[in-house]
Design a protein around this motif. Structure first.
Motif, PDB file in Angstrom:
ATOM      1  N   ARG A 271       1.070  -1.220  -0.070  1.00 54.69           N
ATOM      2  CA  ARG A 271       0.010  -0.056   0.022  1.00 54.69           C
ATOM      3  C   ARG A 271       0.809   1.253  -0.053  1.00 54.69           C
TER       4      ARG A 271
ATOM      5  N   GLU B 198       1.130   5.600   1.081  1.00 57.70           N
ATOM      6  CA  GLU B 198       0.521   6.741   1.730  1.00 57.70           C
ATOM      7  C   GLU B 198       0.482   7.776   0.560  1.00 57.70           C
TER       8      GLU B 198
ATOM      9  N   SER C 142       1.730   4.843  10.242  1.00 55.46           N
ATOM     10  CA  SER C 142       1.913   4.403   9.098  1.00 55.46           C
ATOM     11  C   SER C 142       0.673   3.477   8.534  1.00 55.46           C
TER      12      SER C 142
ATOM     13  N   SER D   2      -0.682   2.643   5.550  1.00 60.55           N
ATOM     14  CA  SER D   2      -0.417   1.653   4.779  1.00 60.55           C
ATOM     15  C   SER D   2       0.097   0.468   5.366  1.00 60.55           C
ATOM     16  N   THR D   3       1.149   0.417   6.037  1.00 61.55           N
ATOM     17  CA  THR D   3       1.647  -0.981   6.508  1.00 61.55           C
ATOM     18  C   THR D   3       0.727  -1.558   7.312  1.00 61.55           C
TER      19      THR D   3
ATOM     20  N   GLN E 144       5.607   4.156   0.815  1.00 61.86           N
ATOM     21  CA  GLN E 144       5.280   2.722   0.283  1.00 61.86           C
ATOM     22  C   GLN E 144       5.641   1.467   1.062  1.00 61.86           C
TER      23      GLN E 144
END
Length: 348
Positions: free
Chosen positions: A232, A234, A246, A248-249, A338
């Motif tokens: 994923r 950001e 985070s 996305s993590t 990312q």
């Protein structure tokens, strides 16, 4: 997923501050030979080849085509390339195997950071209209993130120093690491980050082999099965992000199945000590999890290969029976922009 896919072999170079006497091909070839030798495969046995690198490091367009000389010009191969860390090349190869188009794949990545000024090169990742013209380099941006964490009460400078010390002591058992043992915190590079909080600049390469199902069991005594993998991103603009978190993590980990059962090992691609703080929180890792037993990116950080190495190191621990369920993480871009997360398991 319709097929079981595993990492069956991993190899990496010794990571060095400079390799002026070696081209990218000369640095890469021994690693490719080693990873193939561990499985007994020949280049002609590989169904798909995918690589990760950056033309900005090499300073010339389509530089990855020269690295193909290390794979071999004959017989013709099915090949692809990503202008990203090799972890994303592994993701592409994994999807290729899942579709049933091939049973085996070779993934490799390399980076020579020594020829240029890496802090300047990495500014090319930034938003070209609002951020890049200001020329904030990679360490300055990481320092902003570290200061945000300190201001939020999530960490402090002594805690960051402990992360750096633990990582480099762990690297004492890693023959490929660039920095090992006790490394002094050093002077501030950009406050609050000191030399010890930042990754070394160096050159290196890595490669893995993937295989499906029974083919994986033929090639490896204890394959590291990929139970899930997701990546994923950001928002591109740093100004609209909370640098202390985070999302996305966390989302990638959730989609990869990382929260379904505890892991015993985590290889985190945290080039700066402060980024481990963010990742531990996002991935819900407590003190029972061995984090970066290889030393992580604070011990060796070959750009474009460090993320692939995290997957390889996690898989290697499963191969050796030192881990049963491991998490591997890779990142790219400023301030963990990312993020890719993979969950690996070994058979009983």
């Amino acid at each position: 997923m319709t097929r079981d896919v595993a990492i069956v072999a991993f190899a990496q170079s010794d990571h060095l501050r400079r390799t002026d006497e070696l081209s990218e091909v000369e640095m890469l070839m021994p690693v490719l030979h080693q990873v193939l030798r561990r499985t007994g495969l020949q280049t002609s046995d590989i169904g798909f080849t995918c690589s990760g690198s950056s033309d900005y490091l090499a300073g010339r367009a389509f530089s990855f085509t020269m690295a193909l000389d290390g794979v071999g010009a004959w017989p013709p191969i099915s090949e692809s390339h990503v202008e990203m860390d090799g972890a994303w090349a592994l993701y592409e190869a994994w999807v290729k195997i899942l579709t049933g188009e091939t049973d085996t794949a070779l993934v490799y990545a390399y980076g020579k950071s020594s020829p240029g000024e890496l802090r300047d090169v990495l500014t090319r990742q930034l938003d070209p209209y609002y951020v890049a013209p200001l020329w904030p380099d990679s360490i300055a941006l990481a320092a902003l993130q570290a200061q945000a964490l300190i201001d939020a009460g999530a960490t402090d400078e002594p805690a960051l120093a402990q992360i750096a010390t633990r990582s480099r002591r762990a690297a004492s058992d890693n023959p490929h690491a660039q920095l090992k043992g006790s490394v002094p915190s050093g002077e501030y590079l950009v406050q609050p980050l000191r030399t010890g909080d930042c990754p070394p600049i160096g050159d290196g390469a890595a490669a893995v082999i993937l295989a499906a199902g029974d083919r994986a069991r033929e090639l490896c005594d204890r394959p590291a099965w990929i139970r899930g993998m997701d990546h994923r991103i950001e928002p591109h603009s740093l100004g609209v992000r909370d640098l202390t978190d985070s999302p996305s993590t966390r989302l990638a980990a959730e989609r990869a199945g990382a929260f379904e059962r505890p892991v015993d090992t985590a290889e985190l691609h945290a080039p700066f000590s402060s980024q481990e703080v963010v990742l531990r929180t996002a991935l819900k890792l407590d003190d029972s999890v061995r984090v970066n037993p290889s030393g992580g990116a604070l011990a060796a950080n070959p750009v474009m290969a460090a993320g692939l190495i995290r997957l390889g190191e996690a898989a290697a621990r499963i191969h050796r029976g030192e881990s049963d369920r491991a998490l591997a993480h890779a990142t790219s871009g400023p301030c963990l922009q990312q993020n890719l997360v993979a969950v690996l398991e070994g058979e009983s």
